[in-house]
Design a protein around this motif. Structure first.
Motif, mmCIF file in Angstrom:
data_model
loop_
_atom_site.group_PDB
_atom_site.id
_atom_site.type_symbol
_atom_site.label_atom_id
_atom_site.label_comp_id
_atom_site.label_asym_id
_atom_site.label_seq_id
_atom_site.Cartn_x
_atom_site.Cartn_y
_atom_site.Cartn_z
ATOM 1 N N ARG A 610 38.572 40.676 51.463
ATOM 2 C CA ARG A 610 39.712 40.559 50.565
ATOM 3 C C ARG A 610 39.329 41.031 49.163
ATOM 4 O O ARG A 610 38.209 40.821 48.706
ATOM 5 C CB ARG A 610 40.214 39.113 50.510
ATOM 6 C CG ARG A 610 40.953 38.713 51.777
ATOM 7 C CD ARG A 610 41.876 37.537 51.529
ATOM 8 N NE ARG A 610 42.688 37.265 52.715
ATOM 9 C CZ ARG A 610 43.822 37.860 53.002
ATOM 10 N NH1 ARG A 610 44.296 38.798 52.185
ATOM 11 N NH2 ARG A 610 44.501 37.562 54.083
ATOM 12 N N ALA A 611 40.275 41.646 48.498
ATOM 13 C CA ALA A 611 40.024 42.192 47.162
ATOM 14 C C ALA A 611 40.111 41.078 46.131
ATOM 15 O O ALA A 611 41.068 40.975 45.358
ATOM 16 C CB ALA A 611 41.016 43.309 46.857
ATOM 17 N N ASP A 612 39.103 40.204 46.154
ATOM 18 C CA ASP A 612 38.961 39.125 45.182
ATOM 19 C C ASP A 612 37.770 39.477 44.294
ATOM 20 O O ASP A 612 36.623 39.521 44.771
ATOM 21 C CB ASP A 612 38.705 37.785 45.873
ATOM 22 C CG ASP A 612 39.870 37.311 46.726
ATOM 23 O OD1 ASP A 612 40.951 37.918 46.644
ATOM 24 O OD2 ASP A 612 39.697 36.335 47.471
ATOM 25 N N ILE A 613 38.023 39.728 43.019
ATOM 26 C CA ILE A 613 36.996 40.226 42.100
ATOM 27 C C ILE A 613 37.089 39.456 40.788
ATOM 28 O O ILE A 613 38.188 39.193 40.285
ATOM 29 C CB ILE A 613 37.186 41.735 41.816
ATOM 30 C CG1 ILE A 613 37.302 42.530 43.120
ATOM 31 C CG2 ILE A 613 36.046 42.282 40.957
ATOM 32 C CD1 ILE A 613 37.855 43.938 42.931
ATOM 33 N N VAL A 614 35.931 39.110 40.242
ATOM 34 C CA VAL A 614 35.874 38.483 38.923
ATOM 35 C C VAL A 614 35.044 39.382 38.019
ATOM 36 O O VAL A 614 33.882 39.674 38.325
ATOM 37 C CB VAL A 614 35.256 37.075 38.979
ATOM 38 C CG1 VAL A 614 35.278 36.431 37.591
ATOM 39 C CG2 VAL A 614 35.990 36.202 39.984
ATOM 40 N N VAL A 615 35.636 39.826 36.921
ATOM 41 C CA VAL A 615 34.944 40.674 35.949
ATOM 42 C C VAL A 615 34.468 39.780 34.808
ATOM 43 O O VAL A 615 35.273 39.077 34.193
ATOM 44 C CB VAL A 615 35.876 41.778 35.412
ATOM 45 C CG1 VAL A 615 35.131 42.669 34.428
ATOM 46 C CG2 VAL A 615 36.445 42.605 36.569
ATOM 47 N N VAL A 616 33.155 39.783 34.546
ATOM 48 C CA VAL A 616 32.595 38.932 33.506
ATOM 49 C C VAL A 616 31.777 39.769 32.529
ATOM 50 O O VAL A 616 31.345 40.882 32.848
ATOM 51 C CB VAL A 616 31.696 37.823 34.104
ATOM 52 C CG1 VAL A 616 32.499 36.911 35.011
ATOM 53 C CG2 VAL A 616 30.513 38.419 34.868
ATOM 54 N N ASP A 617 31.555 39.212 31.342
ATOM 55 C CA ASP A 617 30.723 39.909 30.360
ATOM 56 C C ASP A 617 29.268 39.498 30.534
ATOM 57 O O ASP A 617 28.915 38.807 31.503
ATOM 58 C CB ASP A 617 31.233 39.655 28.937
ATOM 59 C CG ASP A 617 31.150 38.183 28.521
ATOM 60 O OD1 ASP A 617 30.455 37.395 29.197
ATOM 61 O OD2 ASP A 617 31.787 37.816 27.514
#
Length: 636
Positions: A610-617
């Motif tokens: 599944r296209a579950d993505i978390v973008v973090v710094d």
């Protein structure tokens, strides 16, 4: 806009009670009536606030308040509820007012501009025979994002990042105007967004004037068409950064998805030609990391909403949304020990939420627990193991009872554990004062029952609510550690820096492996909220300096962190980021998927998932959350 810098204390009363002690803060009063309280930290999020419609009244302090140093009192009352925000000002350090005028609104330079460009370049996604007339087609009431020509007339496309009712109204106005032009009519409408709210879809359907809903990934959040809603072809989307997979870190990596599935994950340098062309349109982001959506299998609430007290899905969704916008894209909703009728009523509400795909299932923490290790569970409602209650709870949950915490030494525990296995739920050992022999017998028995099924027993927050290890009276902990090292069970750890020391977390993961540890929050209503008074089930909880404890007795009463905070603390404690992320994503996801058979996998950045993505710094602060290929709104 009025900005006041003052030494003040703040109290919030109503749906919850919260208190901010005396400190120097920034108070903002906006033209729409909203009042926000900010500190010098915490990024963009205020410490507390009241949204319109509301009224602000400024008054003199009472004699008691004046004696305590208060110079003025602001009382902000909600017009829709009994909620009140009371600001006691001790000293005003500065005050300024500005007339900002009418804001022109957001200039499309991010997602909307990118979507407009993609649609214009691939106008065929609207259907065969379509051709582009122009972008930003001018009208007397503003430009239409895209005007296209079709065999039967023209199509006006309105593009939003999030599709709500206002966007449908805007598209309708454009259509009314354009259809008066005999050179253009008939003009149909396409409402394109990454996420379309159900109310917007209903309104577009109701208009029946050529306006229909579509998203760039899938139609109004559904994989099937609905009346008044035309499904369009998907478009590939991509992000770049340091990619964290279960096996490795990829320094300059990319993640591509189409619809709700990941289509490619890997190093940019290794991308095939078609993927490389897509990634070339996305700037490199060396200070950004891409994580899989996080998965929390033990969560009692957040954002002011307590899951064990919910009476409708709206309230429950408030807690889910609080964690989702911080990167937890999948979670179980956890109940606490309560009277059977209360457990059944709550399970019925949460089953509706699970049917809607908002949660992955239900976790019941109790009521078959050891009184001596009940922690923040109300001992009044603890009972012996009751297989009939398990059956009732499973039936009410309609297949969504995922896990249940049971102390193996409680009378009737074996029968209750058997009933859980028969119901398709996973037993979880916890809140136990069991001897090592009792624990070992329970683990061996359950492991044998689940052999060959791919399902594994879990352990509810190892160390917490559990007899501690002693060299002459080992208790349950060494038995559970050994079983986890053999891959027979999965250990929950509340690695928030409060429940378990980060060094111990590091050593446990090094001992048993990240594939056998599920990091959890054990969050309660105060997650994402200010210190103050809350409830957990039937018990009063006081939160001070971010730590939740029972108002009577002082036991730790759940967590106040988001799962990304747990990952950050775990990584800073010496656990490799790959392992910390795996324990907060793939390991708990595999626990859930083991009971659901062939459902689409989630919890890892892998093609087909599944296209579950978390973008973090670089500090693991969340910048963007994507769930099922759609952006999650991050504002409250």
């Amino acid at each position: 806009m009025r900005i006041v810098i003052a030494t003040c204390s703040v109290d919030y009363t109503g749906r919850l009670t919260a208190h901010l002690p005396l400190a120097t803060r920034v108070l903002m009063v906006k033209a729409d009536g909203s009042v926000l309280v900010h500190s010098d930290g915490g990024s963009y999020k205020p410490l507390n606030w009241m949204t319109p419609p509301c009224t602000l009244t400024e008054s003199d302090p009472s004699p008691e308040q004046r004696e305590a140093g208060v110079q003025a009192v602001w009382t902000v009352r909600s017009s829709k509820s009994d909620d009140r925000l009371i600001v006691s000002l001790h000293e005003v350090l500065g005050e300024h007012s500005y007339e900002l005028g009418v804001d022109p609104g957001l200039v499309k330079d991010g997602v909307e501009a990118h979507l407009q460009k993609l649609l214009a370049e691939q106008i065929g996604v609207l259907g065969d025979g379509h051709s582009l007339v122009r972008r930003e087609y001018p009208t007397a009431i503003g430009p239409v994002d895209i005007l296209a020509r079709a065999d039967t007339g023209h199509v006006a496309v309105e593009i939003k990042r999030r599709g709500d009712i206002d966007g449908v109204e805007q598209l309708t106005r454009y259509l009314d105007l354009l259809n008066r032009d005999p050179l253009l009519a008939p003009v149909a409408g396409v409402f394109a967004a990454q996420e379309i709210k159900p109310q917007a879809r209903v309104l577009a359907t109701d208009r029946g004037s050529g306006a229909w809903c579509s998203t760039t990934t899938r139609c109004a959040g559904s994989t099937t068409s609905t009346p008044g809603c035309s499904e369009r072809k998907s478009m590939v989307q991509a992000v770049r950064g340091r990619v964290i997979t279960p096996e490795q870190e990829i320094p300059d990596g990319g993640v591509c998805w189409e619809g709700d599935r990941l289509t490619w994950v890997g190093a940019v340098a290794d991308a095939p030609a078609d993927v490389a062309a897509e990634l070339a349109t996305v700037p490199a982001a060396p200070d950004t990391s891409l994580l899989p959506g996080l998965v929390d299998i033990h969560n009692h609430g957040g954002g002011g909403a307590s899951i064990p007290a919910v009476e409708d899905t709206v309230e429950a969704l408030q807690a889910v949304t609080e964690h989702r916008r911080h990167g937890t894209t999948r979670m179980l909703a956890s109940l606490v020990t309560a009277a059977p009728e209360v457990l059944l009523a709550r399970a019925a509400v949460l089953a509706d939420l699970a049917d809607a795909g908002e949660i992955e299932g239900i976790h019941s923490e109790g009521p078959f627990l050891a009184e001596s290790r009940c922690g923040a569970q109300d001992p009044t409602f603890l009972i012996d193991g009751d297989p009939s209650l398990v059956e009732q709870l499973a039936a009410t949950a309609r297949g969504h009872l995922a896990t249940m915490t049971v102390a193996p030494e409680v009378h009737g525990a074996d029968a209750a554990l058997d009933a859980l296995v028969e119901a398709g739920a996973l037993p979880s050992i916890g809140h136990t004062d069991a001897a090592s022999e009792t624990t070992r017998a329970a683990v061996e028995r359950l492991t044998a029952r689940l052999a060959g099924s791919g399902r594994r027993v879990t352990v509810t927050h190892l160390f917490n609510g559990m007899r501690p290890l002693h060299h002459r009276d080992p208790g349950p902990i060494p038995v559970l550690l050994a079983a986890a090292r053999r891959g027979e069970i999965v250990l929950e750890l509340i690695a928030d820096g409060v429940h378990v020391h980060p060094e111990l977390v590091r050593d446990i993961i090094a001992t048993v492996g990240a594939e056998n540890v599920a990091l959890v929050t054990d969050a309660m209503a105060a997650a994402g909220m200010a210190d103050g008074e809350y409830r957990l089930g039937s018990l009063d909880v006081r939160v001070a300096e971010g730590v939740a404890r029972l108002a009577h007795g002082g036991s730790i009463a759940g967590g106040t962190a988001h799962l990304i905070d747990v990952v950050r603390i775990t990584a800073s404690g010496g656990v490799p980021l790959v392992d910390a992320v795996r324990s907060a994503s793939l390991t708990p996801a595999e626990v859930l998927r083991s009971r659901r058979g062939g459902s689409t996998p989630f919890g890892a950045l892998r093609a087909g998932y599944r296209a579950d993505i978390v973008v973090v710094d670089s500090d693991l602060q969340v910048q963007r959350v994507i769930r099922d290929g759609q952006d999650v709104a991050r504002g409250r």
